[in-house]
Design an enzyme around this catalytic site. Structure first.
Site, PDB file in Angstrom:
ATOM      1  N   GLU A   1       0.730  -1.119   0.439  1.00 19.94           N
ATOM      2  CA  GLU A   1      -0.079   0.128   0.084  1.00 19.94           C
ATOM      3  C   GLU A   1       1.185   0.910  -0.267  1.00 19.94           C
ATOM      4  OE1 GLU A   1      -3.752   0.148   1.897  1.00 19.94           O
ATOM      5  OE2 GLU A   1      -3.703  -2.090   2.043  1.00 19.94           O
TER       6      GLU A   1
HETATM    7  C1  LIG Z   1       3.559  -9.294   0.367  1.00 21.95           C
HETATM    8  C2  LIG Z   1       2.805  -8.098  -0.540  1.00 21.95           C
HETATM    9  C3  LIG Z   1       1.120  -8.540  -0.818  1.00 21.95           C
HETATM   10  C4  LIG Z   1       0.996  -7.265  -2.554  1.00 21.95           C
HETATM   11  N1  LIG Z   1       0.162  -7.201  -1.988  1.00 21.95           N
HETATM   12  C5  LIG Z   1      -1.038  -6.385  -3.685  1.00 21.95           C
HETATM   13  C6  LIG Z   1      -2.484  -6.756  -3.898  1.00 21.95           C
HETATM   14  O1  LIG Z   1      -2.975  -7.143  -3.535  1.00 21.95           O
HETATM   15  N2  LIG Z   1      -1.863  -6.359  -5.224  1.00 21.95           N
HETATM   16  C7  LIG Z   1      -1.121  -5.694  -5.562  1.00 21.95           C
HETATM   17  O2  LIG Z   1      -1.654  -4.542  -7.094  1.00 21.95           O
HETATM   18  N3  LIG Z   1      -0.041  -5.498  -5.493  1.00 21.95           N
HETATM   19  C8  LIG Z   1       0.393  -6.036  -4.100  1.00 21.95           C
HETATM   20  N4  LIG Z   1       1.521  -6.072  -3.415  1.00 21.95           N
HETATM   21  C9  LIG Z   1       2.599  -4.942  -4.459  1.00 21.95           C
HETATM   22  C10 LIG Z   1       3.638  -4.048  -3.771  1.00 21.95           C
HETATM   23  O3  LIG Z   1       1.974  -2.803  -3.599  1.00 21.95           O
HETATM   24  C11 LIG Z   1       4.177  -3.429  -3.907  1.00 21.95           C
HETATM   25  O4  LIG Z   1       5.282  -4.315  -3.529  1.00 21.95           O
HETATM   26  C12 LIG Z   1       5.197  -1.531  -3.380  1.00 21.95           C
HETATM   27  O5  LIG Z   1       4.176  -0.909  -4.705  1.00 21.95           O
HETATM   28  C13 LIG Z   1       6.557  -1.900  -3.922  1.00 21.95           C
HETATM   29  O6  LIG Z   1       7.153  -2.188  -4.967  1.00 21.95           O
HETATM   30  P1  LIG Z   1       8.282  -3.286  -5.412  1.00 21.95           P
HETATM   31  O7  LIG Z   1       7.999  -4.563  -4.712  1.00 21.95           O
HETATM   32  O8  LIG Z   1       8.477  -3.535  -6.306  1.00 21.95           O
HETATM   33  O9  LIG Z   1       9.765  -2.535  -5.122  1.00 21.95           O
HETATM   34  P2  LIG Z   1      10.004  -1.525  -5.835  1.00 21.95           P
HETATM   35  O10 LIG Z   1       9.159  -0.224  -6.522  1.00 21.95           O
HETATM   36  O11 LIG Z   1      10.985  -1.783  -6.727  1.00 21.95           O
HETATM   37  O12 LIG Z   1      10.707  -0.130  -4.339  1.00 21.95           O
HETATM   38  C14 LIG Z   1      11.793  -0.474  -3.985  1.00 21.95           C
HETATM   39  C15 LIG Z   1      12.338   0.685  -2.735  1.00 21.95           C
HETATM   40  O13 LIG Z   1      12.389   1.546  -3.488  1.00 21.95           O
HETATM   41  C16 LIG Z   1      11.752   2.878  -2.822  1.00 21.95           C
HETATM   42  N5  LIG Z   1      11.513   3.890  -4.294  1.00 21.95           N
HETATM   43  C17 LIG Z   1      11.044   3.176  -5.499  1.00 21.95           C
HETATM   44  N6  LIG Z   1      10.769   4.651  -5.759  1.00 21.95           N
HETATM   45  C18 LIG Z   1      11.019   5.834  -4.811  1.00 21.95           C
HETATM   46  C19 LIG Z   1      11.402   6.631  -4.704  1.00 21.95           C
HETATM   47  N7  LIG Z   1      10.930   7.728  -5.955  1.00 21.95           N
HETATM   48  N8  LIG Z   1      11.740   7.918  -3.796  1.00 21.95           N
HETATM   49  C20 LIG Z   1      11.508   7.716  -2.691  1.00 21.95           C
HETATM   50  N9  LIG Z   1      11.653   5.544  -2.742  1.00 21.95           N
HETATM   51  C21 LIG Z   1      11.031   5.146  -3.813  1.00 21.95           C
HETATM   52  C22 LIG Z   1      10.309   2.365  -2.421  1.00 21.95           C
HETATM   53  O14 LIG Z   1       9.993   3.082  -1.106  1.00 21.95           O
HETATM   54  C23 LIG Z   1      10.834   1.033  -1.999  1.00 21.95           C
HETATM   55  O15 LIG Z   1      11.981   1.129  -0.483  1.00 21.95           O
HETATM   56  C24 LIG Z   1       1.979  -6.527  -2.678  1.00 21.95           C
HETATM   57  C25 LIG Z   1       3.496  -7.036  -2.217  1.00 21.95           C
HETATM   58  C26 LIG Z   1       3.679  -7.515  -1.312  1.00 21.95           C
HETATM   59  C27 LIG Z   1       5.348  -7.998  -0.949  1.00 21.95           C
END
Ligand SMILES: Cc1cc2nc3c(=O)[nH]c(=O)nc-3n(C[C@H](O)[C@H](O)[C@H](O)COP(=O)(O)OP(=O)(O)OC[C@H]3O[C@@H](n4cnc5c(N)ncnc54)[C@H](O)[C@@H]3O)c2cc1C
Length: 785
Positions: A459
């Site tokens: 989220e």
């Molecule tokens: C257990 C679990 C359940 C989930 N459930 C759902 C679901 O039901 N539906 C769905 O659609 N998604 C779901 N998600 C996805 C979740 O919303 C994403 O994991 C999240 O948006 C982050 O994406 P990412 O993991 O690819 O991390 P990334 O986008 O690769 O980010 C990695 C890190 O970089 C940081 N970062 C990235 N860009 C910036 C920026 N511009 N400035 C500062 N920091 C930044 C982030 O804060 C994070 O710390 C789920 C994820 C998990 C792990």
């Protein structure tokens, strides 16, 4: 030197004040050049940015941004209470569900909820808390919804997430807001009854935090459906991390829609669109699972290859084409304000109750460990954080129940409550020592600790939320003037834009000048001479004055940062994050004051509210100072620091003496402890760990006076030292205690043994691979066993 700088700034402010009072001169000399500069430097807002900004409402965050929060308005905010029906649901079905949950079995043995638990959740309508009764849902208030999640989370995170997801941003919420009548009539009753298991798929391998860049496509084309040629959409997608995905029957899908052949007679690039896909549609590949940190809620990837759907499966039908991002942004606030804040608060309450009891019962060096200052330091943060979390949770739910869609606040509570949960759980694990580490049916916190990073990531990942969203959105949405100025600058009619810009900026400058003057005044007087605006009835008056001072300091600093850095502030995430921290801590501190006031200022809770506001004021001050130290314009930074804190640092963190008072509340049964942990599931089964802890705490309190008497007798030489049982016998023989007293002590000791015990397994019961090579058990140990 510092005095000179103050005089220069004061002279500049007076000059500006005079200028804003002369409209013609002002427009010619100040506004026109500024208007041109702003037009040149401000980047045009993209459609997705505009939709994010326009979503949601402004509430208490606006007051904090004003620099002059109206505390009467805070007290007038209605606090939403549970209806009789909602309370009965919590006491009935939710209690019954919690009793059925065996988290060790769920996470270690089954890696899933038991089939009968799934059935119970569906039958009781827990997937339909946000669905109106006319569709067969429970139609719960945000407060009730939050309390349900919180209670379940205090028993099993797997179950809490399973219940959370269908009630958060997903098919039901989107249908309620944008569905066509046919879509609502068809799906909502099925979702409410649990006949459909929903999930919502936005994230994919290439689009995580930058979700709007999703590469998944839908192309408008003709295809065959039930033997007929119809206009529809051919979809291809690759999603991952989707909660409930592996067991979902109804997939809410976000994709980018194109109409290259102009079938719809509109633009070829229609933008992000949302559709509902029954998971048995040909081409949908679903069912595999991820394993998120040993939590057993269903989560996994899904893909679609040339999946053809009719246009009426788009949420909102034709009107919904290309409207997906707007829909997501508008619906984000409720779910984000409720689910994870509730889960975080549930974890905080569990730590407060369980670890407080543990620290009272567990003895080392012949004393309960909670009496050692090092442990007390950590314990105080557990109790104080829990009070803050609960206050912010309740305050935000009340805002939702009063019709707000608090966009900025939802980001604040998502970020800060999950971070405070992380801190709280870490401290609790440290205090629990090995009993927190050794997993098994007796362990209460190990799985919570493991799962913390999940709530940090989902989220809106926390780093991004803190550094981009909270202040980035707050500066435009919650600020009284900036959005008006931005809209004026972007007005295609330059003259109309200039007039609107002049009006907004003049008001803004006057307001900013007022803030600057009040800020210095508050700094010099310690904000002591301020009128409160309400008659206190036991509230900590100093807290209101100091939070007002910090709100003024925040408003001034935010303005200066925006004026000097303009659009580049967006890229300077560390500065934006610090400003967001100030706003957030003011919000949390206000929530604590609101809770204390709304509960009738109970004297027993005073240490908690004192801890809460002092902690927030200190954090806000540190964030402001770090901002000043890191502003690219060094002299401005120094001047601002001097202006905000002319007599130096003003706020210390909660003192040791105050922390001791908080700890005292956690180490003994009492009304403040009960209020702090209200809403937690308290199991009655004698073998449930929390019940064991409660029993051990009660018995240890009952045994205390007996032990005191024995100690006094030992010091007087009437009872010899020996092992505890010998001492008891000697005290009994000497007439120091009665037989009933001795039994009391024995019961307390037995209860303590129960809570300090940890699980140990037959090696054959650990690990699931029957072919694995076992480490041979040493001969002596084997013989001994
Ligand atoms: C257990 C679990 C359940 C989930 N459930 C759902 C679901 O039901 N539906 C769905 O659609 N998604 C779901 N998600 C996805 C979740 O919303 C994403 O994991 C999240 O948006 C982050 O994406 P990412 O993991 O690819 O991390 P990334 O986008 O690769 O980010 C990695 C890190 O970089 C940081 N970062 C990235 N860009 C910036 C920026 N511009 N400035 C500062 N920091 C930044 C982030 O804060 C994070 O710390 C789920 C994820 C998990 C792990």
């Amino acid at each position: 030197m510092q005095g000179t700088m103050l005089w220069i700034l004061a002279a500049a402010l007076i000059g500006l004040a005079l200028l804003t009072g002369l409209p013609d001169w002002r427009r010619r000399l100040l506004m026109r050049p500024l208007f041109r500069t702003f037009k040149r430097v401000l980047p045009p807002l993209s459609q997705t940015e505009r939709e994010a900004l326009e979503a949601g409402t402004v509430g208490w965050d606006g007051e904090l941004f004003s620099g002059r929060p109206d505390w009467n308005a805070l007290h007038r905010y209605p606090v939403s209470e549970l209806s009789e029906h909602e309370q009965a649901f919590l006491d009935g079905p939710v209690e019954a569900l919690c009793r059925q949950l065996d988290d060790w079995r769920i996470t270690h043995e089954d890696a899933d909820l038991a089939p009968e638990v799934w059935d119970f959740i569906k039958q009781q309508g827990l997937f339909g808390m946000i669905i109106p009764r006319r569709y067969g849902g429970l139609e719960f208030s945000a407060q009730a919804h939050s309390r349900v999640v919180m209670k379940i989370a205090s028993r099993s995170l797997t179950a809490a997430v399973t219940v959370m997801v269908p009630n958060s941003l997903g098919p039901a919420k989107l249908l309620l807001h944008y569905g066509t009548a046919e879509q609502k009539d068809h799906y909502l009753p099925r979702l409410a009854r649990g006949e459909e298991v929903p999930c919502f798929a936005l994230t994919g391998p290439e689009a995580g935090s930058d979700a709007a860049s999703l590469p998944d496509t839908g192309v408008v084309c003709f295809g065959e459906l039930n033997g007929e040629r119809v206009l529809g959409i051919r979809l291809n997608w690759d999603k991952r991390y989707i909660t409930l995905g592996p067991v979902a029957t109804l997939l809410g899908l976000a994709f980018h829609l194109y109409d290259p052949d102009g079938h719809l007679g509109s633009e070829p690039d229609l933008g992000i669109t949302l559709a509902l896909i029954p998971t048995d549609t040909p081409g949908v590949e679903i069912g595999r699972r991820h394993y998120p940190l040993n939590s057993a809620f269903q989560n996994g990837p899904n893909r679609g290859h040339d999946v053809f759907i009719p246009i009426d499966q788009v949420i909102g039908g034709r009107d919904g084409l290309g409207q997906g991002w707007r829909m997501l942004m508008e619906c984000l606030a409720d779910g984000r304000s409720i689910s994870l804040p509730a889960l975080a608060t549930g974890a905080g309450k569990l730590c407060s109750r369980a670890t407080g009891a543990y620290a009272a019962v567990r003895k080392q060096f012949r004393l309960p460990i909670g009496r050692f200052e090092g442990v007390a330091e950590a314990l105080a943060r557990i109790g104080g954080n829990t009070y803050l979390m609960d206050a912010a949770r309740g305050f935000t739910c009340s805002a939702l129940d009063n019709g707000e869609q608090p966009a900025v606040v939802s980001a604040i509570v998502k970020y800060h409550l999950t971070e405070r949960m992380r801190e709280t759980v870490n401290h609790a694990m440290d205090i629990q020592g090995g009993s927190g580490i050794c997993l098994g049916p007796r362990n209460l916190l190990g799985r919570v600790y493991q799962a913390v990073p999940i709530s940090i990531t989902v989220e809106g990942a926390n780093i991004l939320t803190r550094s981009m969203i909270i202040f980035g959105q707050g500066a435009l949405r919650s600020h009284p003037y900036v959005l008006r100025e931005l809209e004026a600058v972007q007005d295609p009619d330059a003259e109309a834009g200039l007039l609107a810009f002049d009006r907004a900026l003049t008001a803004h400058l006057r307001w900013g000048l007022g803030n600057a003057v009040r800020c210095l005044w508050y700094g010099l007087t310690g904000a002591r001479l301020q009128r409160l605006g309400f008659r206190p009835r036991g509230e900590p008056v100093v807290a209101y004055r100091q939070l007002t001072r910090l709100s003024t300091a925040f408003a001034l600093s935010a303005d200066l940062a925006m004026f000097t850095l303009g659009g580049s502030l967006k890229r300077r995430e560390r500065l934006s994050a610090r400003l967001g921290d100030v706003l957030s801590n003011l919000y949390l501190g206000s929530a604590a004051l609101k809770q204390f006031h709304a509960q009738g200022c109970p004297e027993a809770d005073r240490p908690l509210v004192e801890w809460a506001w002092r902690e927030c004021a200190h954090r806000a001050q540190e964030a402001l100072l770090a901002l000043c130290d890191n502003l690219p314009n060094r002299w401005l930074g120094r001047l601002l620091k001097l202006w905000l804190f002319p007599l130096g640092r003003s706020y210390a963190p909660p003192s040791d003496a105050l922390c001791d008072q908080v700890v005292a509340l956690l180490l003994r049964p009492g009304e403040a402890r009960d209020r702090l942990t209200a809403g937690l599931f308290l199991p009655e089964a004698p073998d449930a760990t929390l019940n064991r802890l409660e029993t051990a705490l009660t018995l240890s309190v009952q045994a205390e006076p007996v032990l005191r008497r024995i100690r006094a007798a030992m010091q007087a030489g009437r009872v010899d030292s020996g092992d505890p049982e010998q001492r008891l016998e000697a005290a009994l023989a000497a007439g120091v205690i009665t037989a009933a007293d001795a039994d009391r002590v024995r019961a307390a000791v037995a209860a303590r043994h129960e809570v300090i015990a940890v699980d140990a397994f037959d090696p054959a019961d650990l690990g699931h691979n029957p072919d694995r090579i076992r480490t041979p058990i040493p001969t002596t140990q084997a013989e001994a066993g």
